[in-house]
Scaffold this active site. Structure first.
Site, PDB file in Angstrom:
ATOM      1  N   TYR A 123      14.490  40.688  36.109  1.00 32.50           N
ATOM      2  CA  TYR A 123      14.588  39.777  35.275  1.00 32.50           C
ATOM      3  C   TYR A 123      16.166  39.513  34.748  1.00 32.50           C
ATOM      4  O   TYR A 123      16.302  38.999  33.898  1.00 32.50           O
ATOM      5  CB  TYR A 123      13.752  40.269  34.017  1.00 32.50           C
ATOM      6  CG  TYR A 123      12.177  40.138  34.182  1.00 32.50           C
ATOM      7  CD1 TYR A 123      11.847  40.935  35.122  1.00 32.50           C
ATOM      8  CD2 TYR A 123      11.602  39.213  33.540  1.00 32.50           C
ATOM      9  CE1 TYR A 123      10.313  40.927  35.367  1.00 32.50           C
ATOM     10  CE2 TYR A 123      10.110  39.253  33.751  1.00 32.50           C
ATOM     11  CZ  TYR A 123       9.623  40.118  34.854  1.00 32.50           C
ATOM     12  OH  TYR A 123       8.469  39.907  35.115  1.00 32.50           O
ATOM     13  N   LYS A 170       8.753  52.841  42.622  1.00 31.50           N
ATOM     14  CA  LYS A 170       8.483  52.535  44.038  1.00 31.50           C
ATOM     15  C   LYS A 170       9.864  53.161  44.664  1.00 31.50           C
ATOM     16  O   LYS A 170      10.430  52.422  45.371  1.00 31.50           O
ATOM     17  CB  LYS A 170       8.319  50.991  44.334  1.00 31.50           C
ATOM     18  CG  LYS A 170       8.161  50.505  45.883  1.00 31.50           C
ATOM     19  CD  LYS A 170       6.598  50.766  45.974  1.00 31.50           C
ATOM     20  CE  LYS A 170       6.236  50.593  47.464  1.00 31.50           C
ATOM     21  NZ  LYS A 170       4.885  50.738  47.798  1.00 31.50           N
ATOM     22  N   ASP A 203       1.815  51.129  43.185  1.00 30.51           N
ATOM     23  CA  ASP A 203       0.713  50.706  44.025  1.00 30.51           C
ATOM     24  C   ASP A 203      -0.483  51.764  43.940  1.00 30.51           C
ATOM     25  O   ASP A 203      -1.587  51.450  43.581  1.00 30.51           O
ATOM     26  CB  ASP A 203       0.871  50.466  45.545  1.00 30.51           C
ATOM     27  CG  ASP A 203       1.960  51.266  46.273  1.00 30.51           C
ATOM     28  OD1 ASP A 203       2.402  52.101  45.566  1.00 30.51           O
ATOM     29  OD2 ASP A 203       2.031  51.261  47.540  1.00 30.51           O
ATOM     30  N   ASP A 227       5.478  44.112  33.404  1.00 32.50           N
ATOM     31  CA  ASP A 227       4.998  42.831  33.195  1.00 32.50           C
ATOM     32  C   ASP A 227       3.420  42.641  33.739  1.00 32.50           C
ATOM     33  O   ASP A 227       2.579  42.504  33.217  1.00 32.50           O
ATOM     34  CB  ASP A 227       5.988  41.730  33.555  1.00 32.50           C
ATOM     35  CG  ASP A 227       5.567  40.232  33.208  1.00 32.50           C
ATOM     36  OD1 ASP A 227       4.632  40.247  32.651  1.00 32.50           O
ATOM     37  OD2 ASP A 227       6.469  39.538  33.613  1.00 32.50           O
ATOM     38  N   ASP A 231      -0.894  43.520  31.970  1.00 32.16           N
ATOM     39  CA  ASP A 231      -1.738  42.396  32.105  1.00 32.16           C
ATOM     40  C   ASP A 231      -3.069  42.965  32.714  1.00 32.16           C
ATOM     41  O   ASP A 231      -4.308  42.929  32.410  1.00 32.16           O
ATOM     42  CB  ASP A 231      -1.305  41.156  33.077  1.00 32.16           C
ATOM     43  CG  ASP A 231      -0.735  40.055  32.131  1.00 32.16           C
ATOM     44  OD1 ASP A 231       0.080  40.325  30.983  1.00 32.16           O
ATOM     45  OD2 ASP A 231      -0.824  38.868  32.505  1.00 32.16           O
TER      46      ASP A 231
END
Ligand code: NAI
Length: 340
Positions: A123, A170, A203, A227, A231
Site C-alpha cells: 500500500y 509468507k 495460505d 485487508d 474480510d
C-alpha cells in the site's frame, strides 16, 4: 462535551453513519459532531477527495467516526482511506470478529482480533511501468513499522486479557520483507512471556480460519494480508455488515470505521446494515471512558439480533436501515446497564 469528526463518506456511508449518530444520541452521552463531506463529489468540487480541513479537524479532535469512501479501480485518484491513514499516521488497524447472539453462521466460538499494519507494504503506492507490459509494485517493509505493530499487538493482547498472538506471513517466499516482519515479531514476543506466540504462513492461515477459526486469538500481519483476512473473518461471523474497526495512531488519534466498503450495489436504498458502524460507535464510546453507554449500545444490538424480528437483508430479513436502527434504539431503552 466530546467533539468528534464525522465523515459520512459516500455509497452507503451516509446511511450507516446517520444510524450510528442516532444511536450515540440515544445513549445520552453529549457529543458534538464536526461533519465533513469526502469522496467522489468532493473530488469533483475541490480536486481532492479529502480536503485539508478534514485532516485539521481530526488532528484537533483526535477522534473520528468515518463511513466508507469509494476508490476508483485501476485508474483515478489514490484511495482516500489510505491517504487518511498515512497522513494521520494511523499505523494500526484493529479488527475484531466475534460470533454474535442470534446470528447463525457455520462456526461457533469465533472470537479473534486482526491487527493489521496500516502504513506500508504494497500500500506504499509505489508503482511504475518498467517497460510497456511490465509493471513493478513495491512492497515496502521496515523494521520500525514492524516492531511498532508487533508491540501494539502484544500490548493489545495484554490489555484485553488475550492469551495468544499469531504472526501471519509468507516469509518462505518473501524471505527478506516478510522475513524482517517475522524477525521483528519474534523480538517483541520475547518481552511478553505471558502471551503465547506462534507463526503461521498466510495460505495455511486461510485454510485454518475456515476449518478451525476458534483456535485464533490475536493475529498480527502486514497490510495486504490484513485487508484480505479481515474480510474473511467478517464472513466467519455473519458478514461485513457486522464488523467494526479502529485505526489507531502513535499519538492516540483514532478513526473508527467499518471493515466494509461503500457497497455501491445497495447504496441510497436504505438497505445497508448499520451494525458495523454502530459497533464502531460503541468502540469509540468505550475508548472515551463511556463504558456504560457502550455496553448499552452493544446489548441493544444483541437483543435485536437475538429476537431476529427486525433484520436487514444481509442477515436474512427484510428490514431497512432505518427500521433496524429504530429497533436497536428501542432495545437500548429496555436494556439495563450491566456489562455486555
Ligand atoms: P464492499 O464492502 O463495499 O461490499 C462488498 C459486498 O458486501 C457487497 O455485496 C455489499 O453490498 C455488501 N455489504 C458491504 N457492507 C454492507 C452493509 N453494511 N450492509 C449490507 N451489505 C453490505 O466492497 P467492494 O464492493 O469491494 O467495495 C466498494 C467500494 O468501497 C470500493 O470503491 C472500495 O475501494 C471501497 N472500500 C472502502 C473502504 C473504506 O472506506 N474503508 C473499505 C473497503 C472498500
Amino acid at each position: 462535551m466530546l467533539t468528534v469528526t464525522l465523515i459520512p463518506g459516500d455509497g452507503i456511508g451516509p446511511e450507516v453513519v446517520e444510524a450510528a449518530v442516532r444511536v450515540v444520541e440515544a445513549t445520552g452521552v453529549p457529543v458534538q459532531w464536526e461533519r465533513f463531506e469526502a469522496g467522489t463529489e468532493v473530488m469533483n468540487k475541490y480536486g481532492t477527495p479529502l480536503p485539508d480541513e478534514v485532516f485539521n479537524s481530526v488532528l484537533r479532535n483526535r477522534v473520528a467516526l468515518k463511513g466508507p469512501i469509494t476508490t476508483p479501480i485501476g485508474t483515478g485518484y489514490s484511495s482516500p482511506n489510505v491517504m487518511l491513514r498515512k497522513r494521520l499516521n494511523l499505523f494500526a488497524n484493529v479488527r475484531p470478529a466475534k460470533n454474535l447472539p442470534g446470528v447463525r453462521t457455520r462456526y461457533e466460538d469465533v472470537d479473534l482480533v486482526v491487527i493489521r499494519e496500516n502504513s506500508e507494504d504494497l500500500y506504499s503506492g509505489l508503482e511504475h511501468i518498467v517497460v510497456p507490459g511490465v509493471v513493478e509494485s513495491l512492497k515496502v517493509i521496515t523494521e520500525r513499522a514492524s516492531l511498532r505493530i508487533a508491540r501494539f499487538a502484544f500490548d493489545y493482547a495484554v490489555k484485553h486479557g488475550r492469551k495468544k498472538v499469531t504472526a501471519v506471513h509468507k516469509a518462505n517466499i518473501m524471505k527478506l520483507s516478510d522475513g524482517l516482519f517475522l524477525e521483528c515479531c519474534r523480538r517483541v514476543a520475547r518481552d511478553y512471556p505471558q502471551i503465547e506466540y506462534e507463526e503461521l504462513i498466510v495460505d495455511n492461515t486461510c485454510m485454518q480460519l475456515v476449518t478451525r477459526p476458534e483456535r485464533f486469538d490475536v493475529m498480527v500481519m502486514e497490510n495486504l494480508y490484513g485487508d484480505i483476512i479481515s474480510d474473511l473473518c467478517a464472513g466467519l461471523v455473519g458478514g461485513l455488515g457486522l464488523t467494526p474497526s479502529a485505526n489507531v495512531g502513535e499519538d492516540g488519534i483514532v478513526v473508527y470505521e467499518a471493515v466494509h466498503g461503500s457497497a455501491p450495489d445497495i447504496a441510497g436504498r436504505n438497505l445497508a446494515n448499520p451494525i458495523a458502524l454502530i459497533f464502531c460507535a460503541a468502540m469509540m464510546l468505550e475508548d472515551q471512558g463511556e463504558q456504560e453507554a457502550a455496553d448499552r449500545v452493544r446489548r441493544g444490538v444483541y437483543r435485536v439480533l437475538s429476537e431476529g424480528k427486525v433484520l436487514t437483508r444481509d442477515l436474512g430479513g427484510t428490514a431497512t436501515t432505518t427500521e433496524i436502527t429504530d429497533a436497536i434504539i428501542a432495545a437500548m431503552a429496555q436494556e439495563s446497564a450491566s456489562p455486555a
